[in-house]
Scaffold this motif. Structure first.
Motif, PDB file in Angstrom:
ATOM      1  N   ASP A   1       0.851  -1.112   0.013  1.00 51.40           N
ATOM      2  CA  ASP A   1      -0.071  -0.113   0.157  1.00 51.40           C
ATOM      3  C   ASP A   1       0.983   1.072   0.075  1.00 51.40           C
ATOM      4  N   GLU A   2       1.226   1.844  -1.151  1.00 44.90           N
ATOM      5  CA  GLU A   2       2.001   3.068  -1.436  1.00 44.90           C
ATOM      6  C   GLU A   2       3.207   2.724  -0.692  1.00 44.90           C
ATOM      7  N   PRO A   3       4.000   1.903  -1.366  1.00 43.60           N
ATOM      8  CA  PRO A   3       5.382   1.631  -0.740  1.00 43.60           C
ATOM      9  C   PRO A   3       6.513   2.754  -0.890  1.00 43.60           C
ATOM     10  N   THR A   4       6.107   3.394  -2.090  1.00 42.65           N
ATOM     11  CA  THR A   4       7.248   4.889  -2.390  1.00 42.65           C
ATOM     12  C   THR A   4       6.994   5.710  -1.499  1.00 42.65           C
ATOM     13  N   ASN A   5       5.828   6.141  -0.577  1.00 41.50           N
ATOM     14  CA  ASN A   5       5.668   7.253   0.254  1.00 41.50           C
ATOM     15  C   ASN A   5       6.835   7.899   0.882  1.00 41.50           C
ATOM     16  N   HIS A   6       7.723   7.048   1.480  1.00 40.42           N
ATOM     17  CA  HIS A   6       8.678   7.591   2.227  1.00 40.42           C
ATOM     18  C   HIS A   6      10.093   7.270   1.619  1.00 40.42           C
ATOM     19  N   LEU A   7      10.023   6.969   0.434  1.00 40.20           N
ATOM     20  CA  LEU A   7      11.413   6.730  -0.421  1.00 40.20           C
ATOM     21  C   LEU A   7      11.802   7.774  -0.951  1.00 40.20           C
ATOM     22  N   ASP A   8      13.344   8.061  -1.320  1.00 42.76           N
ATOM     23  CA  ASP A   8      13.712   8.891  -1.987  1.00 42.76           C
ATOM     24  C   ASP A   8      14.046   8.312  -3.307  1.00 42.76           C
ATOM     25  N   LEU A   9      14.549   8.797  -4.570  1.00 42.60           N
ATOM     26  CA  LEU A   9      14.827   8.377  -5.657  1.00 42.60           C
ATOM     27  C   LEU A   9      15.446   7.177  -6.226  1.00 42.60           C
ATOM     28  N   ASP A  10      16.540   7.156  -5.232  1.00 43.74           N
ATOM     29  CA  ASP A  10      17.537   5.942  -5.388  1.00 43.74           C
ATOM     30  C   ASP A  10      16.813   4.771  -4.809  1.00 43.74           C
ATOM     31  N   ALA A  11      15.937   4.986  -3.651  1.00 44.20           N
ATOM     32  CA  ALA A  11      15.339   3.906  -3.120  1.00 44.20           C
ATOM     33  C   ALA A  11      14.273   3.156  -3.860  1.00 44.20           C
ATOM     34  N   ILE A  12      13.480   4.366  -4.560  1.00 44.51           N
ATOM     35  CA  ILE A  12      12.330   3.884  -5.567  1.00 44.51           C
ATOM     36  C   ILE A  12      12.919   3.187  -6.745  1.00 44.51           C
ATOM     37  N   VAL A  13      14.106   3.498  -7.276  1.00 41.24           N
ATOM     38  CA  VAL A  13      14.595   2.956  -8.466  1.00 41.24           C
ATOM     39  C   VAL A  13      15.167   1.516  -8.011  1.00 41.24           C
ATOM     40  N   TRP A  14      15.606   1.280  -6.779  1.00 39.86           N
ATOM     41  CA  TRP A  14      16.034  -0.009  -6.348  1.00 39.86           C
ATOM     42  C   TRP A  14      14.735  -1.072  -6.158  1.00 39.86           C
ATOM     43  N   LEU A  15      13.698  -0.314  -5.460  1.00 45.04           N
ATOM     44  CA  LEU A  15      12.430  -1.074  -5.041  1.00 45.04           C
ATOM     45  C   LEU A  15      11.948  -1.488  -6.626  1.00 45.04           C
ATOM     46  N   GLU A  16      11.826  -0.731  -7.569  1.00 47.39           N
ATOM     47  CA  GLU A  16      11.199  -1.111  -9.134  1.00 47.39           C
ATOM     48  C   GLU A  16      12.019  -2.259  -9.519  1.00 47.39           C
ATOM     49  N   SER A  17      13.293  -2.273  -9.380  1.00 47.76           N
ATOM     50  CA  SER A  17      14.081  -3.558  -9.845  1.00 47.76           C
ATOM     51  C   SER A  17      13.743  -4.639  -9.014  1.00 47.76           C
ATOM     52  N   PHE A  18      13.745  -4.470  -7.765  1.00 44.46           N
ATOM     53  CA  PHE A  18      13.321  -5.671  -6.893  1.00 44.46           C
ATOM     54  C   PHE A  18      12.022  -6.280  -7.451  1.00 44.46           C
ATOM     55  N   LEU A  19      11.107  -5.392  -7.587  1.00 43.25           N
ATOM     56  CA  LEU A  19       9.984  -6.013  -7.527  1.00 43.25           C
ATOM     57  C   LEU A  19       9.595  -6.562  -9.104  1.00 43.25           C
ATOM     58  N   LYS A  20      10.400  -6.069 -10.129  1.00 46.68           N
ATOM     59  CA  LYS A  20      10.320  -6.510 -11.486  1.00 46.68           C
ATOM     60  C   LYS A  20      11.015  -8.208 -11.526  1.00 46.68           C
ATOM     61  N   ARG A  21      11.838  -8.397 -10.223  1.00 45.44           N
ATOM     62  CA  ARG A  21      12.428  -9.612 -10.414  1.00 45.44           C
ATOM     63  C   ARG A  21      11.172 -10.809  -9.264  1.00 45.44           C
ATOM     64  N   TYR A  22      10.424 -10.128  -8.675  1.00 43.41           N
ATOM     65  CA  TYR A  22       9.702 -10.908  -7.615  1.00 43.41           C
ATOM     66  C   TYR A  22       8.922 -11.804  -8.436  1.00 43.41           C
ATOM     67  N   PRO A  23       9.098 -13.055  -8.044  1.00 43.84           N
ATOM     68  CA  PRO A  23       8.286 -13.961  -8.974  1.00 43.84           C
ATOM     69  C   PRO A  23       6.603 -14.444  -8.669  1.00 43.84           C
ATOM     70  N   GLY A  24       6.211 -13.823  -7.681  1.00 44.53           N
ATOM     71  CA  GLY A  24       4.649 -14.094  -7.291  1.00 44.53           C
ATOM     72  C   GLY A  24       4.043 -12.933  -7.941  1.00 44.53           C
ATOM     73  N   THR A  25       2.875 -12.991  -7.531  1.00 47.06           N
ATOM     74  CA  THR A  25       1.620 -12.000  -7.730  1.00 47.06           C
ATOM     75  C   THR A  25       1.669 -10.697  -6.892  1.00 47.06           C
ATOM     76  N   LEU A  26       2.015  -9.374  -7.436  1.00 47.81           N
ATOM     77  CA  LEU A  26       2.059  -8.471  -6.811  1.00 47.81           C
ATOM     78  C   LEU A  26       0.856  -7.457  -6.841  1.00 47.81           C
ATOM     79  N   LEU A  27       0.332  -7.100  -5.839  1.00 51.16           N
ATOM     80  CA  LEU A  27      -0.854  -6.118  -5.817  1.00 51.16           C
ATOM     81  C   LEU A  27      -0.459  -4.963  -5.017  1.00 51.16           C
ATOM     82  N   VAL A  28      -0.447  -3.621  -5.980  1.00 53.02           N
ATOM     83  CA  VAL A  28       0.173  -2.692  -5.243  1.00 53.02           C
ATOM     84  C   VAL A  28      -0.659  -1.309  -5.464  1.00 53.02           C
ATOM     85  N   ILE A  29      -0.822  -0.567  -4.299  1.00 54.01           N
ATOM     86  CA  ILE A  29      -1.588   0.931  -4.569  1.00 54.01           C
ATOM     87  C   ILE A  29      -0.564   1.977  -4.599  1.00 54.01           C
TER      88      ILE A  29
END
Length: 367
Positions: free
Chosen positions: A139-167
């Motif tokens: 639920d809104e995971p980028t709210n408290h993140l700076d740009l570097d952390a958002i870019v890292w989270l994007e690449s992590f979630l792209k590799r996540y093998p399961g089903t992702l539901l994100v607000i």
């Protein structure tokens, strides 16, 4: 906002129950979601994140108990379980998660209670990502993140093998990681294939088609009503008028397409403009006489400037100096004769009067 996104997630986690109907969920290896609160304040950061892998913690506890009670015949089986749960790489994986989310190596041993609110949310995010799962709810995971952390989270979630539901309200983030969009509108869930940009295009087309169908139906309705009005009393045409009335009643109601927020907004133009607007000349900025930044800066009318840098690099310090809130340690600041500055601070809440209504707040600023 307020259309039920978080409620839908709460339904999937079991925190809410459906008022009617059934919910069937095959969680597979489990469902991971981010807690809003922090319970273990006295754990260090890495251990707190490792607690996200409940199965790993269970195996580790069993190994500890077996060693303490001397039942060594169990240990070989337990170490095999530990291997299958990737237990031997767990600590380094937890550290990598924290590193990706912006934690420096020297703070990993700090207790959770020593981190501020925003950093605690990052700890909760890392703990969620540490949990092995087939379904990940964020639920809104980028709210408290700076740009570097958002870019890292994007690449992590792209590799996540399961089903992702994100607000999220961050369109670039959604574009990078989603291949379906669920849009809640008028208490109904619409599903679109593709990422956010594709959703915007498809929805615009759908609204256009809906509006065209509505316009067509309105014309047809008006034509039929006119016919009924003219011939209702005429004996020869009464039967036809009756059948038109029935057809009118059967017409499916198409509602006019409308976009939720049709407001328009204009920034008021300044009457006079200076060029340059603002110049920093050999400026030293910092606190308590200690320089954090030394720079020259020349801001021209119409410029749009993005400010990037790691946490603590001095971004907010520079903005405060430009807004006139922080005096320079040395150097000079030259403001254009007609300069007027609007300033939205990082901790804007501190400058709000909580007893004033939103309207009164604006009236004070612009009588």
């Amino acid at each position: 906002h307020g259309c039920g996104k978080s409620s839908l997630l709460a339904l999937l986690t079991g925190d809410l129950h459906p008022d009617k109907g059934d919910l069937a969920l095959d969680k597979g290896r489990g469902l991971a979601h981010m807690a809003q609160e922090i319970d273990a304040l006295d754990r260090n950061a890495v251990d707190y994140v490792l607690d996200g892998d409940i199965e790993l913690r269970r195996i580790q506890q069993n190994i500890f108990d077996a060693e303490a009670s001397g039942t060594h015949e169990k240990l070989a089986d337990l170490h095999e379980q530990l291997l299958r749960a990737d237990g031997y790489t767990a600590r380094s994986r937890a550290e990598q998660l924290l590193n990706g989310l912006g934690f420096h190596h020297d703070v990993l041993k700090k207790n959770v209670r020593d981190f501020s609110g925003g950093w605690r949310m990052r700890l909760n995010l890392a703990k969620t990502l540490m949990c092995p799962s087939d379904i990940l709810l964020l639920d809104e995971p980028t709210n408290h993140l700076d740009l570097d952390a958002i870019v890292w989270l994007e690449s992590f979630l792209k590799r996540y093998p399961g089903t992702l539901l994100v607000i999220s309200h961050d369109r670039d983030f959604l574009d990078a990681i989603t291949d379906h969009i669920l849009h809640i509108e008028h208490q109904t869930l619409f599903q679109y294939r593709g990422n956010y940009s594709a959703f915007e295009r498809t929805r615009a087309e759908r609204l256009q088609q809906q509006q065209a169908a509505y316009d067509k139906q309105q014309k047809l309705r008006a034509h039929m009503e006119k016919f009924v009005e003219r011939f209702r009393a005429k004996a020869t045409k009464a039967k036809q008028a009756q059948s038109r009335l029935k057809a009118l009643a059967r017409l499916e109601d198409i509602s006019a397409a409308h976009v939720d927020s049709p407001f328009s907004f204009v920034f008021p133009q300044a009457n006079k403009m200076s060029s340059p607007l603002l110049v920093l000349d050999k400026a030293e900025l910092g606190y308590g006489g200690k320089p954090l930044l030394t720079l020259n800066l020349n801001i021209q009318p119409g410029s749009r400037i993005g400010l990037l840098g790691a946490n603590g690099a001095g971004k907010s310090t520079l903005i405060r100096a430009l807004a006139g809130e922080l005096p320079l340690i040395s150097g000079q600041v030259h403001q254009g004769e007609h300069l007027s500055i609007g300033y939205f601070a990082q901790h804007q809440l501190e400058s709000l009067d909580f007893n004033a209504s939103p309207l009164l707040h604006l009236q004070r600023l612009s009588p």
